[in-house]
Each structure stands twice: as C-alpha cells, then as structure tokens.
Design a protein around this motif. Sequence first.
Motif, PDB file in Angstrom:
ATOM      1  N   GLY A  95      44.299  36.504  35.907  1.00 28.31           N
ATOM      2  CA  GLY A  95      44.654  35.844  37.139  1.00 28.31           C
ATOM      3  C   GLY A  95      44.439  36.619  38.200  1.00 28.31           C
ATOM      4  O   GLY A  95      44.508  36.185  39.601  1.00 28.31           O
ATOM      5  N   GLY A  96      43.855  37.983  38.213  1.00 28.54           N
ATOM      6  CA  GLY A  96      43.665  38.897  39.326  1.00 28.54           C
ATOM      7  C   GLY A  96      42.715  38.359  40.447  1.00 28.54           C
ATOM      8  O   GLY A  96      42.866  38.526  41.412  1.00 28.54           O
ATOM      9  N   CYS A  97      41.669  37.708  39.831  1.00 26.62           N
ATOM     10  CA  CYS A  97      40.734  37.044  40.828  1.00 26.62           C
ATOM     11  C   CYS A  97      41.108  36.202  41.628  1.00 26.62           C
ATOM     12  O   CYS A  97      40.731  35.963  42.880  1.00 26.62           O
ATOM     13  N   GLY A 157      31.728  37.585  46.205  1.00 25.39           N
ATOM     14  CA  GLY A 157      31.607  38.527  45.067  1.00 25.39           C
ATOM     15  C   GLY A 157      32.576  39.340  44.888  1.00 25.39           C
ATOM     16  O   GLY A 157      32.916  40.424  44.105  1.00 25.39           O
ATOM     17  N   THR A 158      33.793  39.044  45.559  1.00 20.31           N
ATOM     18  CA  THR A 158      34.983  39.964  45.576  1.00 20.31           C
ATOM     19  C   THR A 158      35.515  39.798  44.269  1.00 20.31           C
ATOM     20  O   THR A 158      35.989  41.073  43.689  1.00 20.31           O
ATOM     21  N   CYS A 159      35.430  38.585  43.784  1.00 25.05           N
ATOM     22  CA  CYS A 159      36.212  38.503  42.318  1.00 25.05           C
ATOM     23  C   CYS A 159      35.330  39.218  41.259  1.00 25.05           C
ATOM     24  O   CYS A 159      35.788  39.616  40.251  1.00 25.05           O
ATOM     25  N   VAL A 160      33.908  39.449  41.736  1.00 29.12           N
ATOM     26  CA  VAL A 160      33.143  39.752  40.660  1.00 29.12           C
ATOM     27  C   VAL A 160      33.440  41.163  40.550  1.00 29.12           C
ATOM     28  O   VAL A 160      33.305  41.988  39.488  1.00 29.12           O
ATOM     29  N   ILE A 161      33.679  41.976  41.663  1.00 29.08           N
ATOM     30  CA  ILE A 161      33.825  43.314  41.596  1.00 29.08           C
ATOM     31  C   ILE A 161      35.161  43.453  41.043  1.00 29.08           C
ATOM     32  O   ILE A 161      35.128  44.810  40.619  1.00 29.08           O
ATOM     33  N   LYS A 171      44.092  42.461  49.444  1.00 31.67           N
ATOM     34  CA  LYS A 171      42.788  43.162  49.719  1.00 31.67           C
ATOM     35  C   LYS A 171      42.074  43.853  48.654  1.00 31.67           C
ATOM     36  O   LYS A 171      42.903  44.476  47.664  1.00 31.67           O
ATOM     37  N   LEU A 172      41.024  43.911  48.399  1.00 27.97           N
ATOM     38  CA  LEU A 172      40.430  44.628  47.048  1.00 27.97           C
ATOM     39  C   LEU A 172      40.794  46.075  47.271  1.00 27.97           C
ATOM     40  O   LEU A 172      40.916  46.798  46.120  1.00 27.97           O
ATOM     41  N   ILE A 173      40.903  46.848  48.461  1.00 25.38           N
ATOM     42  CA  ILE A 173      41.266  48.172  48.585  1.00 25.38           C
ATOM     43  C   ILE A 173      42.613  48.443  48.008  1.00 25.38           C
ATOM     44  O   ILE A 173      42.882  49.283  47.750  1.00 25.38           O
ATOM     45  N   ASN A 174      43.535  47.159  48.154  1.00 21.35           N
ATOM     46  CA  ASN A 174      45.039  47.705  47.559  1.00 21.35           C
ATOM     47  C   ASN A 174      45.288  46.748  46.343  1.00 21.35           C
ATOM     48  O   ASN A 174      46.381  46.585  45.908  1.00 21.35           O
ATOM     49  N   VAL A 175      44.294  46.577  45.495  1.00 20.43           N
ATOM     50  CA  VAL A 175      44.579  46.087  43.983  1.00 20.43           C
ATOM     51  C   VAL A 175      43.587  46.845  43.203  1.00 20.43           C
ATOM     52  O   VAL A 175      42.543  47.253  43.351  1.00 20.43           O
TER      53      VAL A 175
END
Lengths: 66, 406
Positions: free
Chosen positions: A14-16, A43-47, B180-184
């Motif tokens: 569930g992180g995505c 692509g945020t979830c892909v990263i 935010k990606l930077i915070n996870v």
Amino acid sequence: MVVKNIPSICLSCGGCVGVCPHDAISLEDMKIIINESKCNGCGTCVIFCPVGAMTLEDKPTNEVER
Amino acid sequence: MIEIPRPVGLKNAYDVVVIGAGPAGSRCAKLIADRGLSVAVFEKRAEIGSPKRCAEGIGVKALQRMGYNGNERFVAQYIDGFYLYAPNGKEFVMDYGSPQGCVVERKVFDKFLAYDAAKAGAKVFTKIEVVDLLKDNGAISGVVIKYGEDVFEVKARVVVSAEGIEGKMARKAGIDNTNKLINVDSGYQYEMANLKLKDANKLYFYLGNEIAPRGYIWIFPKGDHVANVGIGIGGGAGVKRKAKEYLDSWIENHPEIFADASVIEENAGGIPVGGLLKDMVRDGFVVIGDAAHTVNPIHGGGMDEGTRAGEIAAEVICECLNREDVSHDALAKFNELWWKERGEKLRRIEKLRQVIERMSDDDLNFLADELTVQDIIDFAGGKNLRKLAKILLRRPKLIKLATILR
C-alpha cells in the motif's frame, strides 16, 4: 503514460497509495487498483515501489482519444 | 424477500468508529472504551497483524506504558543493545546489560492490542473495509463500510483514521496526508531462519549509500537463528535500484551470516519518515499513526509513536464527547497536546535525518570517527544536536548542513 500494477510481484503493502500525488491508486480487497482517469503517469509510485511491481505503459490509443 | 446479511453484532451508530486495528487504532479504541463510550473498530484484513510491514522492534518502556510486562507470548526476543556499522566498517557497540526492548511477533502483538480493546468493550470487526465517510453539514458523521459486496452506513460522533500509509479517509475528510517521496522510505524485508548471528540479543544497523542510499539495513533477531533482515531507502533521485535489489546484493555479500539461511516471509512497506502534519483533525474526525506520519524519522519506528498518538487522541476525544463538542476547534486540542508531547521532538529528529541523508559515505565515516555510541543514542532521541552541529562546522562542505539543525 499510465501506471500498471504487476500482481505477481506486488506484496500489497500500500505504499504506492500513500505516495500517489493524484489520488489515483487504492488498496481494495488487498489488491492495488489504479484509477486510469486520475493517473497521469508521473511515475512517483514506480520510483517508490520496493519490489518493482509498478510499471509505466503507454495509454491505449482509443482511451486517449475518447 | 431475501434478507441482506449484516456483520454479526453491528449497530447503526457508535460514539466513535476507529478505522484500522493496528497498534494505533486498537490502543485508541481501548482507551475510549475504558471510559464507557461505544466504539467500533473496522479492520479490512481478515487477520489482524498480518501481513506485517514492520521490523517489529519496540522498547520495554513502550510496552510498560501499555500495561504489558514483557512476559506476553508476543515477545520473540529480548534486546539488550545494538551494533551499528559506519560505511567504512567502524563498529559501534552498545550493551545495556539488561533488556531495554524486544522484537515482537506482530501477528500476536496486534492481536493482544485488539483483545484489550475488545475486553474493554470496543467491538472489533475484521474483513470490513471503510470505503467512504458520511458527512453532515461538512462535519464527518460516520463511515460507509463494505461487507462482502454490500455496503452499510454506520454513524459515529467521531471517526478516527488509523488506516496506515494506504489510508484514503483523511484525504476525504480534507486532510492532505499524501507522502512526499522525499519523506517516505521504501522498505523491504525478509524474515529469515538459520542465520549465524554473533549475538542474538542485539539489533544490527548498517549504514552506507552504496548498500542503502539514505537509509540503512537492519537485522532484528527473533531468536538465536531467526531475524527480520530488512532495508529502508530514501525515495527519489539518486536511488538507482529497488529496495529489494539492494537488500539481495547485501545478503549475497555476507555469506558469514546468510550462507545457510532460508527466507520464511517477505514484507514490503512505505515508512513515513517525515512530513509531520500540523493539523490532524476536522469536524468529527482525527487521523493518527502512520496515516498521520507519527513515526520516528531517524529509525522509522512507528509502534511506539502510533500508540502514543492513539492514547493522546483517546483522551481528547473522550473530553470532547463529554462536552458534546466534536468540532475541529475542540478536537484541535489533539494537535496541541501531540505537538507538545511528541511533535516538537520528532521535528528535531526529522532535521537530523535531513542532515544524515545529505552526507556522502566519506562524510559519514568522518562523523563516525568523531562520535561515541552515547552521542548516537542522544542524537536518535533528538537530544544534544548542538554537538553534531559543532562537528559539522569543522568540515567546510558540511557547514551548510549544520544550519539545518538550527
């Protein structure tokens, strides 16, 4: 582009869902569901995905034109 | 006429509905039920505590706070210290000489917390997903649940979201808890058996941008030869491979530990290591735990912080229900108390994380040469960060990092 989930790799963590800036992903019945009308292929979830279960694909042409 | 089956024991209305039976949700539900209020807890999984997304470490003090003495059957291993390794291999050892924490079995620990909530009078339901919120003049007034293919409305004076990182209800209530990606951190873990550990009573932490960019690898023993072996890495630019790939490489490079080991379980998860929320309430709504990013930003531990947030929320919710005022402004006392008791400290620790994640392996090795093991413990607890700032000021390229700590 639109994101696809690969269930055979996915652990349904569930992180995505938590990182999607477009609120396009949800965890329903412990499966990852992608709302393709909300996904813009950023692509945020892909990263993020720890196991590589998210992949970007071209949106089928008929859907783009619709 | 066909009667629509309802979940056994479900009422139409409760004082409080809690979404999610993880530690934060169950702890909150128990304390609310203790005060005689009606509470329902909805867990979407069929089994509470599984699958885990956690290295399962928790301090003895946190267990004692929850009324446990450490002899419960959820305890897999007592922990009396740790080993920490800098990128150059420099070893820090901390041996407290007595158990300071333990590694638990989440499948059992989460159930104990749910048992406690149920025993206190809360009604716990599994395999029921909350799919929407009810609203009344903009205020949250209940939830829509999915039971099988049917949906039901359940009224509540207050709804608590303890849904974890995948929770959607806070966003529906108007709280943007998107990570935010930077915070996870992107987390991956194996539970392994037949490991060779030099000391099964200690935790192991391995730092280095080559092995775990902007994060660390851990070994948390669950017995003489069993352990959670995991990795958390920073999301975003510069991370070339998946968390799983980094961990697999590292395991392959350490046959002295893993040559004969087997994988017993695989886990993944997102770890909210920042982005603390100023406002965690709305009219009739509170968000806690991972869903509210109440996690220690340096080590990523969430059980202690999540249950504390649940405790503070329970206190405020009961007070508000007694005064019959569950408005945003009344529930905002939760923001005030949480920030005073936990938030300010976690904010300092988040700054420490921002410093560490900007350091190269060479910088980390420089730092390791300057620090004692006690310094590391202090820093991870948000204490004595002035000492860290002073050390950073001695290396010209790290001076700008020292300013983060102000």
